[in-house]
Design a protein around this motif. Structure first.
Motif, PDB file in Angstrom:
ATOM      1  N   GLY A  89     -40.850 -11.773 -20.118  1.00 54.60           N
ATOM      2  CA  GLY A  89     -40.731 -11.440 -18.708  1.00 54.60           C
ATOM      3  C   GLY A  89     -40.497  -9.977 -18.411  1.00 54.60           C
ATOM      4  N   LEU A  90     -40.469  -9.116 -19.433  1.00 55.90           N
ATOM      5  CA  LEU A  90     -40.219  -7.697 -19.205  1.00 55.90           C
ATOM      6  C   LEU A  90     -41.507  -7.000 -18.772  1.00 55.90           C
ATOM      7  CD1 LEU A  90     -37.935  -6.835 -22.266  1.00 55.90           C
ATOM      8  CD2 LEU A  90     -37.253  -7.406 -19.939  1.00 55.90           C
ATOM      9  N   GLU A  91     -41.440  -6.283 -17.647  1.00 55.89           N
ATOM     10  CA  GLU A  91     -42.580  -5.516 -17.162  1.00 55.89           C
ATOM     11  C   GLU A  91     -42.214  -4.040 -17.005  1.00 55.89           C
ATOM     12  OE1 GLU A  91     -44.181  -7.239 -13.647  1.00 55.89           O
ATOM     13  OE2 GLU A  91     -44.420  -9.236 -14.534  1.00 55.89           O
ATOM     14  N   ASP A  97     -34.110  -1.198 -24.518  1.00 53.54           N
ATOM     15  CA  ASP A  97     -32.882  -1.133 -23.727  1.00 53.54           C
ATOM     16  C   ASP A  97     -32.209  -2.500 -23.640  1.00 53.54           C
ATOM     17  OD1 ASP A  97     -33.371   1.536 -23.318  1.00 53.54           O
ATOM     18  OD2 ASP A  97     -34.378   1.234 -21.381  1.00 53.54           O
ATOM     19  N   VAL A  98     -33.010  -3.541 -23.490  1.00 55.04           N
ATOM     20  CA  VAL A  98     -32.453  -4.902 -23.431  1.00 55.04           C
ATOM     21  C   VAL A  98     -31.825  -5.277 -24.764  1.00 55.04           C
ATOM     22  CG1 VAL A  98     -33.005  -7.340 -23.082  1.00 55.04           C
ATOM     23  CG2 VAL A  98     -34.090  -5.601 -21.650  1.00 55.04           C
ATOM     24  N   GLU A 125     -27.588  -4.879 -15.598  1.00 56.07           N
ATOM     25  CA  GLU A 125     -28.748  -4.005 -15.434  1.00 56.07           C
ATOM     26  C   GLU A 125     -29.354  -4.255 -14.053  1.00 56.07           C
ATOM     27  OE1 GLU A 125     -31.731  -1.758 -15.115  1.00 56.07           O
ATOM     28  OE2 GLU A 125     -30.575  -1.545 -16.981  1.00 56.07           O
ATOM     29  N   PRO A 126     -29.434  -3.217 -13.178  1.00 57.90           N
ATOM     30  CA  PRO A 126     -29.902  -3.421 -11.797  1.00 57.90           C
ATOM     31  C   PRO A 126     -31.307  -4.014 -11.694  1.00 57.90           C
ATOM     32  CG  PRO A 126     -28.853  -1.266 -12.027  1.00 57.90           C
ATOM     33  CD  PRO A 126     -28.998  -1.822 -13.406  1.00 57.90           C
ATOM     34  N   TRP A 127     -32.157  -3.767 -12.681  1.00 58.96           N
ATOM     35  CA  TRP A 127     -33.522  -4.265 -12.608  1.00 58.96           C
ATOM     36  C   TRP A 127     -33.624  -5.764 -12.908  1.00 58.96           C
ATOM     37  CZ3 TRP A 127     -37.858  -2.512 -10.596  1.00 58.96           C
ATOM     38  CH2 TRP A 127     -37.995  -1.147 -10.341  1.00 58.96           C
ATOM     39  N   ILE A 128     -32.587  -6.349 -13.491  1.00 59.66           N
ATOM     40  CA  ILE A 128     -32.644  -7.762 -13.875  1.00 59.66           C
ATOM     41  C   ILE A 128     -32.076  -8.613 -12.752  1.00 59.66           C
ATOM     42  CG2 ILE A 128     -31.828  -9.501 -15.503  1.00 59.66           C
ATOM     43  CD1 ILE A 128     -31.867  -7.430 -17.667  1.00 59.66           C
ATOM     44  N   ARG A 148     -36.377  -7.617 -10.861  1.00 60.08           N
ATOM     45  CA  ARG A 148     -36.417  -7.396  -9.415  1.00 60.08           C
ATOM     46  C   ARG A 148     -37.711  -6.667  -9.063  1.00 60.08           C
ATOM     47  NH1 ARG A 148     -31.713  -8.774  -7.080  1.00 60.08           N
ATOM     48  NH2 ARG A 148     -29.852  -8.858  -8.396  1.00 60.08           N
ATOM     49  N   TYR A 149     -38.219  -7.008  -7.885  1.00 58.37           N
ATOM     50  CA  TYR A 149     -39.468  -6.403  -7.422  1.00 58.37           C
ATOM     51  C   TYR A 149     -39.159  -5.525  -6.211  1.00 58.37           C
ATOM     52  CZ  TYR A 149     -44.304  -5.971  -5.882  1.00 58.37           C
ATOM     53  OH  TYR A 149     -45.519  -5.489  -5.512  1.00 58.37           O
ATOM     54  N   PRO A 150     -39.339  -4.198  -6.324  1.00 62.51           N
ATOM     55  CA  PRO A 150     -39.013  -3.309  -5.196  1.00 62.51           C
ATOM     56  C   PRO A 150     -39.970  -3.504  -4.025  1.00 62.51           C
ATOM     57  CG  PRO A 150     -40.064  -2.075  -6.962  1.00 62.51           C
ATOM     58  CD  PRO A 150     -39.840  -3.451  -7.500  1.00 62.51           C
TER      59      PRO A 150
END
Length: 287
Positions: A89-91, A97-98, A125-128, A148-150
């Motif tokens: 699921g990493l994009e 980093d994970v 992690e803010p992106w997760i 997360r999708y900005p």
């Protein structure tokens, strides 16, 4: 003449029907066990009840001890040490980093991993947005990540930030700095501070919800590069191609349709148009 036959007392004592079991002291019955083991039967109901209770309890304790012994052996076996972490699921996030966040778990037994603690470490992690951890025996951990999708950029002070559809702040930078190229096409939202949204201030959350409602109602023909001003909740505005569109309040989908119905005329007269007012029902006021 009638003949009566009588058996002697000796024969009667030897008869199977009259045979008695050997007795112990006090006349108690004796149970015979294989190989000649003899055990006196309990003489009271209390003793019998105690045996009925203790026997299952002892058996349960032995079973628990056996299971614990096996688990201890498996826990300390290198066969079950964590050797591999598989991510999915990493994009946008870097896998390295994970894995660095999960490094303290390396080498631990798979049984001993605190999945709740590891999940909290990753969610920092803010992106997760979401994460699911699963043990895959004998020595692998599966990590399923939803990023997360900005959807917009908060043009606030003293910082600007990108946020997802829930209002979660993903990244922030000092106001006035250049918006990263990958986010330059996102809608700009004025009137909300990133710190207020991060702290879930009720007023900031309501203004952000209104901005998201306008963006969701916007048809594909509305295009990108929109600027939203939600500083006044009763007078929401959107800037498109240099023209401010005053939406006021909901319903936003119907107001978008009204705007698009006159957009070609507005484009033709672009030099003289500064504002399109859609706040009044079934009217389009061009100034």
């Amino acid at each position: 003449m009638i003949y009566r036959y009588h058996r002697s007392r000796r024969e009667l004592s030897r008869s199977p029907a009259r045979r008695r079991e050997p007795s112990g002291r006090g006349g108690r019955r004796i149970f015979r066990f294989p190989r000649g083991i003899r055990w006196p039967a309990p003489s009271s109901r209390a003793t019998k009840g105690l045996l009925y209770i203790l026997t299952p309890a002892v058996a349960l304790m032995l079973a628990a001890w056996s299971v614990n012994t096996v688990m201890q052996a498996m826990t300390h076996s290198r066969f079950f040490e964590l050797q591999e972490i598989r991510t999915r699921g990493l994009e946008r996030l870097d896998e390295a980093d994970v894995l660095e966040r999960l490094r303290p778990a390396s080498g631990e037994a798979l049984f001993d991993l605190d999945l709740v603690s590891l999940q909290g470490t990753l969610l920092a992690e803010p992106w997760i947005k979401e994460v699911n951890l699963r043990r895959e025996y004998p020595n692998r951990l599966s990590v399923q990540v939803i990023e997360r999708y900005p959807v917009a950029v908060l043009a606030g002070r003293p910082v600007e930030a990108i946020v997802d559809e829930t209002g979660a702040v993903i990244e922030a930078w000092p106001n006035g700095g250049e918006i990263p190229g990958s986010w330059s096409s996102l809608p700009l939202i004025h009137g909300i501070e990133a710190a207020s949204l991060r702290d879930r201030d009720p007023a900031a959350v309501k203004r952000f919800s209104s901005a998201m409602a306008i963006l969701r109602a916007a048809p594909a023909a509305a295009g990108q590069g929109l600027d939203l001003d939600v500083g006044r909740r009763d007078d929401l505005r959107v800037q498109r191609h240099g023209v401010w569109i005053r939406f006021g309040s909901e319903p936003f989908d119907e107001k978008w349709e009204r705007f698009l119905s006159v957009e070609s005329e507005i484009t033709r007269r672009h030099e003289g148009v500064q504002e399109v007012d859609l706040r009044f029902s079934e009217q389009v006021i061009v100034r």
